[in-house]
Design an enzyme around this catalytic site. Structure first.
Site, PDB file in Angstrom:
ATOM      1  N   GLY A 201       3.515   5.810   1.985  1.00 53.25           N
ATOM      2  CA  GLY A 201       3.908   5.465   3.351  1.00 53.25           C
ATOM      3  C   GLY A 201       4.431   4.045   3.443  1.00 53.25           C
ATOM      4  O   GLY A 201       4.619   3.374   2.418  1.00 53.25           O
ATOM      5  N   ASP A 202       4.643   3.598   4.657  1.00 49.63           N
ATOM      6  CA  ASP A 202       5.198   2.258   4.862  1.00 49.63           C
ATOM      7  C   ASP A 202       4.084   1.259   5.180  1.00 49.63           C
ATOM      8  O   ASP A 202       2.897   1.613   5.217  1.00 49.63           O
ATOM      9  CB  ASP A 202       6.260   2.290   5.975  1.00 49.63           C
ATOM     10  CG  ASP A 202       5.648   2.673   7.318  1.00 49.63           C
ATOM     11  OD1 ASP A 202       4.418   2.920   7.384  1.00 49.63           O
ATOM     12  OD2 ASP A 202       6.386   2.721   8.307  1.00 49.63           O
ATOM     13  N   GLY A 203       4.472   0.025   5.417  1.00 48.69           N
ATOM     14  CA  GLY A 203       3.471  -0.988   5.718  1.00 48.69           C
ATOM     15  C   GLY A 203       3.005  -0.903   7.162  1.00 48.69           C
ATOM     16  O   GLY A 203       1.799  -0.918   7.444  1.00 48.69           O
ATOM     17  N   GLY A 207       0.034   1.297   5.896  1.00 47.30           N
ATOM     18  CA  GLY A 207      -0.651   0.106   5.396  1.00 47.30           C
ATOM     19  C   GLY A 207      -1.534  -0.509   6.472  1.00 47.30           C
ATOM     20  O   GLY A 207      -2.706  -0.822   6.227  1.00 47.30           O
ATOM     21  N   GLU A 245      -1.448 -11.997  -3.691  1.00 53.60           N
ATOM     22  CA  GLU A 245      -0.476 -12.363  -4.733  1.00 53.60           C
ATOM     23  C   GLU A 245       0.879 -12.421  -4.050  1.00 53.60           C
ATOM     24  O   GLU A 245       1.481 -11.382  -3.761  1.00 53.60           O
ATOM     25  CB  GLU A 245      -0.479 -11.313  -5.855  1.00 53.60           C
ATOM     26  CG  GLU A 245      -1.799 -11.215  -6.598  1.00 53.60           C
ATOM     27  CD  GLU A 245      -2.106 -12.431  -7.467  1.00 53.60           C
ATOM     28  OE1 GLU A 245      -1.198 -13.249  -7.686  1.00 53.60           O
ATOM     29  OE2 GLU A 245      -3.257 -12.555  -7.912  1.00 53.60           O
ATOM     30  N   CYS A 279       8.036 -12.330  -9.037  1.00 51.56           N
ATOM     31  CA  CYS A 279       7.383 -13.382  -8.257  1.00 51.56           C
ATOM     32  C   CYS A 279       7.344 -14.699  -9.027  1.00 51.56           C
ATOM     33  O   CYS A 279       7.405 -15.766  -8.447  1.00 51.56           O
ATOM     34  CB  CYS A 279       5.977 -12.938  -7.894  1.00 51.56           C
ATOM     35  SG  CYS A 279       5.060 -12.371  -9.334  1.00 51.56           S
TER      36      CYS A 279
HETATM   37  P1  NAD Z   1       6.122  -6.660   1.336  1.00 53.98           P
HETATM   38  O1  NAD Z   1       5.261  -7.714   1.916  1.00 53.98           O
HETATM   39  O2  NAD Z   1       7.246  -6.140   2.126  1.00 53.98           O
HETATM   40  O3  NAD Z   1       5.232  -5.376   0.967  1.00 53.98           O
HETATM   41  C1  NAD Z   1       4.159  -5.397   0.052  1.00 53.98           C
HETATM   42  C2  NAD Z   1       3.266  -4.174   0.310  1.00 53.98           C
HETATM   43  O4  NAD Z   1       2.594  -4.328   1.554  1.00 53.98           O
HETATM   44  C3  NAD Z   1       4.025  -2.850   0.417  1.00 53.98           C
HETATM   45  O5  NAD Z   1       3.235  -1.814  -0.100  1.00 53.98           O
HETATM   46  C4  NAD Z   1       4.190  -2.699   1.910  1.00 53.98           C
HETATM   47  O6  NAD Z   1       4.408  -1.365   2.324  1.00 53.98           O
HETATM   48  C5  NAD Z   1       2.874  -3.241   2.414  1.00 53.98           C
HETATM   49  N1  NAD Z   1       2.902  -3.747   3.792  1.00 53.98           N
HETATM   50  C6  NAD Z   1       3.946  -4.332   4.431  1.00 53.98           C
HETATM   51  N2  NAD Z   1       3.581  -4.648   5.706  1.00 53.98           N
HETATM   52  C7  NAD Z   1       2.280  -4.273   5.847  1.00 53.98           C
HETATM   53  C8  NAD Z   1       1.342  -4.331   6.923  1.00 53.98           C
HETATM   54  N3  NAD Z   1       1.652  -4.849   8.114  1.00 53.98           N
HETATM   55  N4  NAD Z   1       0.094  -3.855   6.709  1.00 53.98           N
HETATM   56  C9  NAD Z   1      -0.254  -3.345   5.501  1.00 53.98           C
HETATM   57  N5  NAD Z   1       0.594  -3.227   4.466  1.00 53.98           N
HETATM   58  C10 NAD Z   1       1.851  -3.705   4.626  1.00 53.98           C
HETATM   59  O7  NAD Z   1       6.631  -7.222  -0.077  1.00 53.98           O
HETATM   60  P2  NAD Z   1       7.695  -6.594  -1.097  1.00 53.98           P
HETATM   61  O8  NAD Z   1       9.081  -6.753  -0.548  1.00 53.98           O
HETATM   62  O9  NAD Z   1       7.247  -5.227  -1.508  1.00 53.98           O
HETATM   63  O10 NAD Z   1       7.514  -7.540  -2.355  1.00 53.98           O
HETATM   64  C11 NAD Z   1       8.287  -8.688  -2.587  1.00 53.98           C
HETATM   65  C12 NAD Z   1       7.424  -9.933  -2.511  1.00 53.98           C
HETATM   66  O11 NAD Z   1       6.266  -9.755  -3.325  1.00 53.98           O
HETATM   67  C13 NAD Z   1       8.100 -11.180  -3.041  1.00 53.98           C
HETATM   68  O12 NAD Z   1       7.863 -12.253  -2.179  1.00 53.98           O
HETATM   69  C14 NAD Z   1       7.413 -11.420  -4.382  1.00 53.98           C
HETATM   70  O13 NAD Z   1       7.431 -12.761  -4.798  1.00 53.98           O
HETATM   71  C15 NAD Z   1       6.033 -10.932  -4.092  1.00 53.98           C
HETATM   72  N6  NAD Z   1       5.333 -10.550  -5.333  1.00 53.98           N
HETATM   73  C16 NAD Z   1       4.274 -11.324  -5.745  1.00 53.98           C
HETATM   74  C17 NAD Z   1       3.613 -11.018  -6.938  1.00 53.98           C
HETATM   75  C18 NAD Z   1       2.464 -11.855  -7.414  1.00 53.98           C
HETATM   76  O14 NAD Z   1       1.718 -11.394  -8.279  1.00 53.98           O
HETATM   77  N7  NAD Z   1       2.279 -13.064  -6.933  1.00 53.98           N
HETATM   78  C19 NAD Z   1       4.017  -9.933  -7.696  1.00 53.98           C
HETATM   79  C20 NAD Z   1       5.096  -9.171  -7.249  1.00 53.98           C
HETATM   80  C21 NAD Z   1       5.735  -9.494  -6.056  1.00 53.98           C
END
Ligand code: NAD
Length: 473
Positions: A201-203, A207, A245, A279
């Site tokens: 699903g989505d966030g 989420g 993260e 990241c």
């Molecule tokens: P995102 O924040 O859009 O989503 C991450 C996850 O959270 C997804 O599964 C998404 O569906 C969920 N999500 C989004 N909104 C939510 C909410 N309101 N409630 C609950 N869940 C929610 O991030 P993205 O675009 O998937 O990832 C890219 C980012 O992740 C970049 O900034 C990257 O640097 C970071 N990243 C960090 C690491 C690390 O280990 N530090 C690793 C990989 C990616």
């Protein structure tokens, strides 16, 4: 066209009760290629109930039983590696070679690393006459991003299980294809029912529903800063443990006396490896001012020589960005940098010549920006390198640390090991040292909270308990 409409709950696949669909596109063409049914509140609740039901069994499981689980996951995972390569190539647009050599084998590396950690971890120790226990936290919620769709999730799911915690995983909607394959491997591994659950699903819908549930004892979130910080605040308010993260703007510091050509090559190729969508990508190159011209010339040559093309082509070094939103973000990032006065050393806005469809960006190198400029401070999450210059090592350190982020840093040159200690980053790579997933990884400052990998990563799923014994009479 693939349709993902089942969740994995309580040891079996169940039809989604959600009524909303998301459409996913092939990053190499921009054409629709899959739909995902968004998990409903009922789906989320069912997964959490199943996980809660497995809490006792997992908490009581022995180290040997948990090691056996990891072994069974490894066997089932290995059988799915070819399918995972196809899935990641198609859904993320990652070059096939990258999928075969890194994106997918990273899962096996994770399994080996967590097996080592679990074999040695002290769940119990004595302190004088007292006892210190490290107890499983309970139901863990894993929210993961799309850019490393095996490595990222395995770095959360495996320690949760190794700690004796049941887990509910909400993968990124954009990585649903590989998530389903990972869930199939977990199923085949024969884990206790409810130990592992996955809701697609989505966030905003799925989420958010999961985060809000009091059943969740711990949240591990990997993703963007704004969302992570909101979820972190909510978790604290709800009494949940949380690991964040988040993003980075990692500096690559070239010290005087370093091999400039090797350094610029290493930095740029490291950045471009997953189209800049890592990241910990080195996205700021810091060079001595005296070497700036030469560094720019080398960077331009490297950027221009990188083969950008379809992920399936054997010659491709860099595929498209993972999705349209990412493509638009990177284009806007480059445009804004140019408006801020950046000098274009290589690349620029738009698609590379000959690639008119799909989410392809040009490997781009920018120079001449002030340290506070948007492109120097913010994550592009794309193939964009910023070159900065310094006059002495103190200035190099100060520029490298002048960031709200602190995820990783890279430093090369004769004094690299000494300078590494002065850099504000969770992981510092000295003279080309590769990532080691047995060492704790995580962010200083806004790059996150807590650590994953290594014993510190396992500790994140455990609560420390002191059992005090009376003094002998
Ligand atoms: P995102 O924040 O859009 O989503 C991450 C996850 O959270 C997804 O599964 C998404 O569906 C969920 N999500 C989004 N909104 C939510 C909410 N309101 N409630 C609950 N869940 C929610 O991030 P993205 O675009 O998937 O990832 C890219 C980012 O992740 C970049 O900034 C990257 O640097 C970071 N990243 C960090 C690491 C690390 O280990 N530090 C690793 C990989 C990616």
């Amino acid at each position: 066209m693939q349709h993902f409409q089942q969740h994995y709950v309580g040891g079996r696949w169940i039809d989604s009760r959600g009524s909303q669909h998301l459409q996913l596109a092939d990053p190499a063409s921009g054409e629709p290629c899959a739909t995902v049914q968004v998990g409903s509140a009922d789906d989320a609740a069912a997964a959490l109930r199943a996980a809660a039901g497995a809490r006792g069994t997992l908490a009581r499981s022995s180290r040997a039983e948990r090691l056996q689980m990891l072994q069974a996951i490894a066997t089932a995972f290995e059988r799915r590696m070819p399918d995972l390569v196809d899935a990641i190539q198609q859904s993320l647009g990652a070059p096939r070679l990258l999928c075969e050599r890194l994106q997918v084998p990273a899962g096996l590396m994770q399994l080996r690393a967590w097996t080592n950690v679990l074999q040695q971890f002290a769940f119990e120790e004595t302190r004088g006459r007292h006892l210190l226990l490290r107890q499983p936290l309970g139901v863990c919620l894993a929210l993961t991003s799309w850019n490393w769709p095996v490595n990222g999730p395995m770095g959360v799911l495996l320690p949760a299980l190794a700690a004796g915690c049941p887990v509910v995983w909400k993968p990124s909607e954009l990585a649903s294809a590989s998530a389903v394959l990972l869930a199939e491997a977990m199923h085949e591994a024969g884990l206790p029912a409810g130990a592992f659950n996955m809701v697609l699903g989505d966030g905003a819908t799925t989420g958010a529903r999961l985060v809000a549930d009091p059943e969740v004892a711990m949240i591990s979130f990997t993703g963007s800063g704004a969302t992570g910080e909101r979820i972190g605040a909510q978790a604290v308010a709800q009494g949940q443990r949380v690991v964040l993260e988040l993003g980075g703007k990692s500096p690559f510091v070239v010290l005087p006396g370093a091999d400039l050509a090797a350094a610029v090559n290493g930095c740029l190729l490291g950045l471009l490896r997953n189209s800049g969508q890592s990241c910990n990508a080195p996205s700021r190159l810091l060079v001595p001012a005296a070497d700036a011209k030469q560094a720019e010339a080398i960077a331009a040559a490297v950027a221009q020589a990188v083969v950008v093309g379809p992920p399936g082509d054997a010659a491709t070094q860099m595929g498209p960005l993972g999705n349209e939103a990412q493509y638009r973000q990177v284009q806007a990032f480059i445009e804004r940098a140019l408006a801020d006065g950046a000098r274009l050393v290589a690349g620029g806005p738009g698609r590379p010549a000959g690639l008119e469809r799909g989410w392809y960006a040009r490997p781009t190198v920018l120079a001449g920006l002030a340290p506070e400029a948007h492109a120097v401070q913010e994550e592009a999450f794309g193939p964009v390198l910023v070159i900065q210059t310094y006059h002495d090592i103190d200035e190099a350190v100060s520029l490298a640390n002048r960031s709200a982020y602190g995820l990783s840093a890279y430093v090369v040159g004769p004094e690299a090991a000494a300078v590494a200690r002065r850099l504000q980053a969770g992981m510092v790579h000295v003279n080309g040292a590769e990532m080691d997933i047995e060492m704790p990884f995580g962010g200083f400052k806004r790059s996150g909270l807590g650590r994953k990998f290594g014993p510190e990563g396992l500790q994140a799923y455990l609560e420390t308990q002191s059992i005090l014994m009376p003094a002998a009479a």
